[in-house]
Design an enzyme around this catalytic site. Sequence first.
Site, PDB file in Angstrom:
ATOM      1  N   GLU A  51      31.566  45.555  35.858  1.00 17.89           N
ATOM      2  CA  GLU A  51      31.864  46.057  34.503  1.00 17.89           C
ATOM      3  C   GLU A  51      33.121  45.441  33.911  1.00 17.89           C
ATOM      4  O   GLU A  51      33.211  45.245  32.696  1.00 17.89           O
ATOM      5  CB  GLU A  51      32.004  47.583  34.526  1.00 17.89           C
ATOM      6  CG  GLU A  51      30.708  48.337  34.747  1.00 17.89           C
ATOM      7  CD  GLU A  51      30.425  48.638  36.209  1.00 17.89           C
ATOM      8  OE1 GLU A  51      29.483  49.391  36.499  1.00 17.89           O
ATOM      9  OE2 GLU A  51      31.170  48.098  37.078  1.00 17.89           O
ATOM     10  N   PHE A 113      28.772  64.732  39.814  1.00 21.13           N
ATOM     11  CA  PHE A 113      28.621  63.397  40.389  1.00 21.13           C
ATOM     12  C   PHE A 113      28.834  62.330  39.314  1.00 21.13           C
ATOM     13  O   PHE A 113      28.199  62.351  38.268  1.00 21.13           O
ATOM     14  CB  PHE A 113      27.233  63.233  41.022  1.00 21.13           C
ATOM     15  CG  PHE A 113      26.979  61.863  41.576  1.00 21.13           C
ATOM     16  CD1 PHE A 113      27.669  61.421  42.701  1.00 21.13           C
ATOM     17  CD2 PHE A 113      26.059  61.020  40.976  1.00 21.13           C
ATOM     18  CE1 PHE A 113      27.439  60.153  43.215  1.00 21.13           C
ATOM     19  CE2 PHE A 113      25.833  59.744  41.472  1.00 21.13           C
ATOM     20  CZ  PHE A 113      26.519  59.312  42.603  1.00 21.13           C
ATOM     21  N   GLN A 114      29.727  61.422  39.588  1.00 19.91           N
ATOM     22  CA  GLN A 114      30.087  60.321  38.681  1.00 19.91           C
ATOM     23  C   GLN A 114      30.579  60.806  37.319  1.00 19.91           C
ATOM     24  O   GLN A 114      30.432  60.112  36.310  1.00 19.91           O
ATOM     25  CB  GLN A 114      28.927  59.326  38.529  1.00 19.91           C
ATOM     26  CG  GLN A 114      28.682  58.514  39.793  1.00 19.91           C
ATOM     27  CD  GLN A 114      27.802  57.306  39.582  1.00 19.91           C
ATOM     28  OE1 GLN A 114      26.997  57.270  38.657  1.00 19.91           O
ATOM     29  NE2 GLN A 114      27.932  56.304  40.439  1.00 19.91           N
ATOM     30  N   LYS A 163      24.767  62.240  28.802  1.00 21.77           N
ATOM     31  CA  LYS A 163      23.387  61.784  28.966  1.00 21.77           C
ATOM     32  C   LYS A 163      22.395  62.615  28.160  1.00 21.77           C
ATOM     33  O   LYS A 163      21.455  62.064  27.575  1.00 21.77           O
ATOM     34  CB  LYS A 163      22.998  61.798  30.446  1.00 21.77           C
ATOM     35  CG  LYS A 163      21.613  61.214  30.692  1.00 21.77           C
ATOM     36  CD  LYS A 163      21.279  61.040  32.155  1.00 21.77           C
ATOM     37  CE  LYS A 163      19.900  60.386  32.317  1.00 21.77           C
ATOM     38  NZ  LYS A 163      19.553  60.146  33.736  1.00 21.77           N
ATOM     39  N   MET A 466      52.857  31.131  39.868  1.00 23.17           N
ATOM     40  CA  MET A 466      53.954  31.591  39.026  1.00 23.17           C
ATOM     41  C   MET A 466      54.879  32.538  39.778  1.00 23.17           C
ATOM     42  O   MET A 466      56.110  32.482  39.626  1.00 23.17           O
ATOM     43  CB  MET A 466      53.416  32.270  37.760  1.00 23.17           C
ATOM     44  CG  MET A 466      54.491  32.619  36.740  1.00 23.17           C
ATOM     45  SD  MET A 466      55.406  31.174  36.153  1.00 23.17           S
ATOM     46  CE  MET A 466      54.347  30.611  34.827  1.00 23.17           C
TER      47      MET A 466
END
Length: 560
Positions: A51, A113-114, A163, A466
């Site tokens: 993602e 969940f999630q 959802k 760097m």
Amino acid sequence: MQLTGAEIVIECLKEQGVDTVFGYPGGSILNVYDELYKHSDEITHILTSHEQGAAHAADGYARATGKVGVCFATSGPGATNLVTGIATACMDSIPLVAITCNVGVSLLGKDSFQEIDITGITMPITKHNFIVKDVKNLAETIRKAFVIAQKGRPGPVLVDIPKDVTANKAEYKKQEIAPVTASKDICEAEIESALKIISKSRKPYIFVGGGAVLADASEELYEFVKKVDAPVTDSLMGKGAFPGTDPLYTGMLGMHGTKTSNYGVSECDLLIVIGARFSDRVTGNAKKFAKNARILQFDVDAAEMNKNVLITDGVVGDIKVALGMINRRLEEQSHPEWIEKIMAYKEQYPLKYHEEGLTGPFVVEEIYRQTEGDAVIVTEVGQHQMWAAQFYKFTKPRTFLTSGGLGTMGYGLGASLGAKVGMPDKTVVNIAGDGCFRMNMNEIATAARYNIPIIQVVVNNHVLGMVRQWQNLFYGKRYSATVLNDSVDFVKLAEALGATGVRAATKEEFKSAFASALTLGRPVVIDCQIDSDEKVWPMVAPGAAISEAFDEKDLEERSN
């Protein structure tokens, strides 16, 4: 007509003219992806490997095209994986709409969940965000998100949709979306004051930032520079707004800017700042920055006035509009002695690098030669980023894409995919260090899956370059956790992920490899082996004034 929330999402994207979405599906966003499947002939979906890659790709698409970038993610870890990409877009004022889906409304706040409070997490790093708990509000919210992302100072907006809202139905009526246009509301008194201060100046300098690119103000800026008759410097974000090949251009300003720009800004009597936010990497010691100058700042965001550096005068408003107003009224200025002095600095302090062997600057210059300066250059963050900014002459806006504000390692590969999808006729090159490339190198698989022919150049010094440079100069050469002494083979990796891999250890090998990459029409990874102790010069030490810029020769003289 009655549509589900998922259908409304897709119809609203079509209203906005969205042709590409970058994302990764999951359970909570499944309804939206199911609807997207039915419209695959109208909206292309690019499935990234992660993602974060989707957020960076949407960002790169937006920077290269000037359109709003769009990315999708599911709830929980899917949404949190977007955070770095959203923050990157926020720091650089990039218009992006991130659409996430969450657990159902009845499950919110129950550690389901999630489940994650993504609006709470992203509140500090978005221009605005929404959670839509009623499908009746969905279309209006998405439309607002696109307006907010583009209006005034651009930025990312997140829309989170539970959802069940994507399954519920509501009345939908298609709208014709008017383009978001720049406000012409600029204070007349500020314009008059700007004209007076410019006319009185004898040693003006113009400093260009990313705001000039975002405002599509290159033509107005060019006319303004010629009317003022002043040398021009820029920030990382401002590259290409004014042609890097113009005689009045003196190179980048700040920590790794040219001595010419740093000395000139320190000596000017008027610094005209066009869409820049006075980053600490530009100003050095802010108390000593442009201490001999009055400062005139043009910016669309009033919050930038006097934020980091105290200014004398400011013009708040769209830069394209403001410069247009100034250009119509400003009489042509002439500063021959000042220009002559700055040109003498340019001759005295050119950017130089070691000619022997394959080096980062040589790689960048060779890319410039072979692309004839007509490519979209994307970078990660570090030494290679500075070399790209120093040695590639950018002549057009939206051709240098880099994480300037957040400094996101792992940005470039995803962004290059978005840029190439948005600008398929342009050569797109991502220049990375080996440390940065490791961050999101899985997106090579995305490039291979869709045959997106980006050229990935890895400037491989086997260290975090760097950070090592700082350790070398300021930390007694104690190379703590910066040596990448393992057996990772980027050529084999590229081939395993479906791309072409080539290794270059000499100048001739790189010339040949890059020339071939330009003709292959498929993703190519070029692993360039350079010395671990190569450095970016000039440099300004932390806490020092930019007038104290030093290079390798200065360092040698100090040690003798």
